[in-house]
Write a protein that holds these residues in place. Structure first.
Motif, short mmCIF file in Angstrom:
data_model
loop_
_atom_site.label_atom_id
_atom_site.label_comp_id
_atom_site.label_asym_id
_atom_site.label_seq_id
_atom_site.Cartn_x
_atom_site.Cartn_y
_atom_site.Cartn_z
N VAL A 26 0.90 -1.10 0.08
CA VAL A 26 0.12 0.05 -0.13
C VAL A 26 0.94 1.13 -0.05
N LEU A 29 2.19 1.73 -3.42
CA LEU A 29 1.18 2.42 -4.42
C LEU A 29 0.83 3.93 -4.07
N VAL A 30 0.92 4.10 -2.69
CA VAL A 30 0.86 5.63 -2.45
C VAL A 30 1.92 6.50 -2.84
N GLN A 33 1.59 6.95 -6.49
CA GLN A 33 0.36 7.56 -6.83
C GLN A 33 -0.41 6.68 -7.77
N ASP A 34 -0.32 5.36 -7.72
CA ASP A 34 -0.80 4.50 -8.60
C ASP A 34 -2.32 4.09 -8.25
N LEU A 35 -3.07 5.06 -8.36
CA LEU A 35 -4.51 5.06 -7.73
C LEU A 35 -5.34 3.92 -8.70
N ALA A 38 -4.51 0.61 -7.42
CA ALA A 38 -5.21 0.32 -6.17
C ALA A 38 -6.65 0.26 -6.21
N ARG A 39 -7.25 1.05 -7.10
CA ARG A 39 -8.75 0.72 -7.16
C ARG A 39 -8.95 -0.58 -7.94
N ILE A 41 -7.29 -3.49 -7.38
CA ILE A 41 -7.06 -4.40 -6.47
C ILE A 41 -8.23 -4.51 -5.45
N ILE A 42 -8.71 -3.19 -5.03
CA ILE A 42 -9.80 -3.13 -4.16
C ILE A 42 -11.07 -3.93 -4.88
#
Length: 55
Positions: A26, A29-30, A33-35, A38-39, A41-42
């Motif tokens: 995490v 990813l922050v 800035q790999d939003l 991250a989305r 994966i969620i």
């Protein structure tokens, strides 16, 4: 190396260490800035994790 090898290695970790690995993922990813990733994966893993947690 196949993808199963790292996954099998992760599953051998004690729960606390596995959580630390996920925390580092995490953080990275922050930093990147790999939003979008991250989305993704969620969205992909939330249902399975929620089902597992409800047992």
């Amino acid at each position: 190396m196949t993808r199963e090898v790292p996954v099998d290695d992760l599953l051998k970790l004690p729960p606390g260490e596995l959580k630390q690995v996920l925390d580092v993922l995490v953080e990275k990813l922050v930093v990147r800035q790999d939003l979008e990733l991250a989305r993704e994966i969620i969205e992909q893993y939330r249902p399975a994790l929620e089902e597992l947690a409800s047992r």
